[in-house]
Design a protein around this motif. Structure first.
Motif, PDB file in Angstrom:
ATOM      1  N   LEU A  48       5.275  15.282  -4.219  1.00 14.05           N
ATOM      2  CA  LEU A  48       6.380  14.486  -3.675  1.00 14.05           C
ATOM      3  C   LEU A  48       5.967  13.030  -3.502  1.00 14.05           C
ATOM      4  O   LEU A  48       6.757  12.120  -3.736  1.00 14.05           O
ATOM      5  CB  LEU A  48       6.837  15.063  -2.331  1.00 14.05           C
ATOM      6  N   THR A  49       4.722  12.816  -3.078  1.00 14.14           N
ATOM      7  CA  THR A  49       4.236  11.461  -2.836  1.00 14.14           C
ATOM      8  C   THR A  49       4.032  10.700  -4.139  1.00 14.14           C
ATOM      9  O   THR A  49       4.424   9.540  -4.271  1.00 14.14           O
ATOM     10  CB  THR A  49       2.918  11.496  -2.035  1.00 14.14           C
ATOM     11  N   ARG A  82      -3.174   9.447   4.379  1.00 13.31           N
ATOM     12  CA  ARG A  82      -3.627   8.198   3.764  1.00 13.31           C
ATOM     13  C   ARG A  82      -3.134   8.151   2.329  1.00 13.31           C
ATOM     14  O   ARG A  82      -3.169   9.149   1.625  1.00 13.31           O
ATOM     15  CB  ARG A  82      -5.146   8.097   3.774  1.00 13.31           C
ATOM     16  N   GLN A  83      -2.675   6.976   1.938  1.00 16.01           N
ATOM     17  CA  GLN A  83      -2.266   6.782   0.551  1.00 16.01           C
ATOM     18  C   GLN A  83      -2.950   5.529   0.034  1.00 16.01           C
ATOM     19  O   GLN A  83      -2.818   4.453   0.606  1.00 16.01           O
ATOM     20  CB  GLN A  83      -0.750   6.632   0.450  1.00 16.01           C
ATOM     21  N   GLY A  84      -3.709   5.694  -1.052  1.00 16.58           N
ATOM     22  CA  GLY A  84      -4.345   4.562  -1.713  1.00 16.58           C
ATOM     23  C   GLY A  84      -3.554   4.182  -2.951  1.00 16.58           C
ATOM     24  O   GLY A  84      -2.387   4.552  -3.106  1.00 16.58           O
ATOM     25  N   ARG A  85      -4.200   3.473  -3.865  1.00 15.15           N
ATOM     26  CA  ARG A  85      -3.528   3.053  -5.092  1.00 15.15           C
ATOM     27  C   ARG A  85      -3.242   4.238  -6.006  1.00 15.15           C
ATOM     28  O   ARG A  85      -2.140   4.377  -6.536  1.00 15.15           O
ATOM     29  CB  ARG A  85      -4.387   2.019  -5.821  1.00 15.15           C
ATOM     30  N   ALA A 116      -3.197  10.908  -8.372  1.00 14.72           N
ATOM     31  CA  ALA A 116      -2.030  10.936  -9.253  1.00 14.72           C
ATOM     32  C   ALA A 116      -2.507  10.785 -10.690  1.00 14.72           C
ATOM     33  O   ALA A 116      -3.407   9.990 -10.970  1.00 14.72           O
ATOM     34  CB  ALA A 116      -1.068   9.805  -8.887  1.00 14.72           C
ATOM     35  N   LEU A 117      -1.911  11.572 -11.601  1.00 14.05           N
ATOM     36  CA  LEU A 117      -2.348  11.581 -13.003  1.00 14.05           C
ATOM     37  C   LEU A 117      -1.187  11.355 -13.960  1.00 14.05           C
ATOM     38  O   LEU A 117      -0.061  11.768 -13.685  1.00 14.05           O
ATOM     39  CB  LEU A 117      -2.992  12.934 -13.330  1.00 14.05           C
ATOM     40  N   ILE A 124      -3.357   7.281 -12.290  1.00  6.47           N
ATOM     41  CA  ILE A 124      -2.325   6.242 -12.373  1.00  6.47           C
ATOM     42  C   ILE A 124      -1.934   5.830 -10.962  1.00  6.47           C
ATOM     43  O   ILE A 124      -2.115   6.584  -9.997  1.00  6.47           O
ATOM     44  CB  ILE A 124      -1.068   6.736 -13.135  1.00  6.47           C
ATOM     45  N   PRO A 125      -1.383   4.631 -10.812  1.00  8.98           N
ATOM     46  CA  PRO A 125      -0.915   4.198  -9.489  1.00  8.98           C
ATOM     47  C   PRO A 125       0.209   5.094  -8.982  1.00  8.98           C
ATOM     48  O   PRO A 125       1.057   5.562  -9.758  1.00  8.98           O
ATOM     49  CB  PRO A 125      -0.408   2.780  -9.732  1.00  8.98           C
ATOM     50  N   ILE A 126       0.185   5.330  -7.694  1.00 11.50           N
ATOM     51  CA  ILE A 126       1.254   6.108  -7.049  1.00 11.50           C
ATOM     52  C   ILE A 126       2.481   5.222  -6.961  1.00 11.50           C
ATOM     53  O   ILE A 126       2.388   4.063  -6.552  1.00 11.50           O
ATOM     54  CB  ILE A 126       0.807   6.576  -5.648  1.00 11.50           C
ATOM     55  N   ARG A 127       3.609   5.764  -7.343  1.00  9.65           N
ATOM     56  CA  ARG A 127       4.852   4.984  -7.293  1.00  9.65           C
ATOM     57  C   ARG A 127       5.195   4.691  -5.833  1.00  9.65           C
ATOM     58  O   ARG A 127       4.906   5.500  -4.940  1.00  9.65           O
ATOM     59  CB  ARG A 127       5.985   5.727  -7.977  1.00  9.65           C
ATOM     60  N   PRO A 128       5.802   3.537  -5.570  1.00  7.31           N
ATOM     61  CA  PRO A 128       6.215   3.236  -4.187  1.00  7.31           C
ATOM     62  C   PRO A 128       7.179   4.305  -3.683  1.00  7.31           C
ATOM     63  O   PRO A 128       8.057   4.754  -4.407  1.00  7.31           O
ATOM     64  CB  PRO A 128       6.915   1.882  -4.303  1.00  7.31           C
TER      65      PRO A 128
END
Length: 138
Positions: A48-49, A82-85, A116-117, A124-128
């Motif tokens: 979901l994140t 926690r959420q990083g890039r 995230a892949l 890959i960067p996590i979408r906002p």
């Protein structure tokens, strides 16, 4: 009653029943089964994140407080802490309830780190994401 004596507020991410096939040689539920259920709960929050594919890359601070017994209802509460890039840390608490009574107790907790892949398995960067319902209440 302290906060540690009660499950987190809200609905569990996963609720399941511990079955005889999930036992270790001592007759308690195998820790690996419980860890896999916790990974599934954390993976749900990670999907979901991230808005897509993600993979577990680490499990930290796994603490087994009490055993789970055959027939127990196991509720898993997963919270994004926690959420990083490209990565996310998700805390999971596991609670048991014997089928015949309403009393619950925390049995296990851990922090799961996911990345995230993309479709090729590369980070890959996590979408906002503006949905804060997955975040820990502070």
């Amino acid at each position: 009653m302290s906060r540690e004596d009660q499950p987190p507020e809200g609905s569990p991410t996963i609720r399941t029943i511990a079955m005889p096939a999930d036992t270790n040689p001592s007759g308690d539920i195998f820790g690996g089964w419980l860890m896999s259920q916790m990974d599934l709960a954390a993976g749900s929050v990670a999907a979901l994140t991230s808005g897509g594919r993600s993979a577990t890359v680490a499990v930290d601070a796994m603490i087994f407080h009490r055993p789970v017994k055959i027939g127990d209802e196991v509720s898993l509460y997963a919270t994004l802490v926690r959420q990083g890039r490209t990565s996310m840390t998700i805390h999971v608490d596991a609670w048991r309830r014997p089928r015949e009574i309403a009393r619950t107790e925390k049995v296990t907790e851990a922090n799961f780190t996911f990345v995230a892949l993309d479709s090729e398995g590369r980070p890959i960067p996590i979408r906002p994401n503006t949905d804060t319902s997955l975040r820990q209440n502070t």
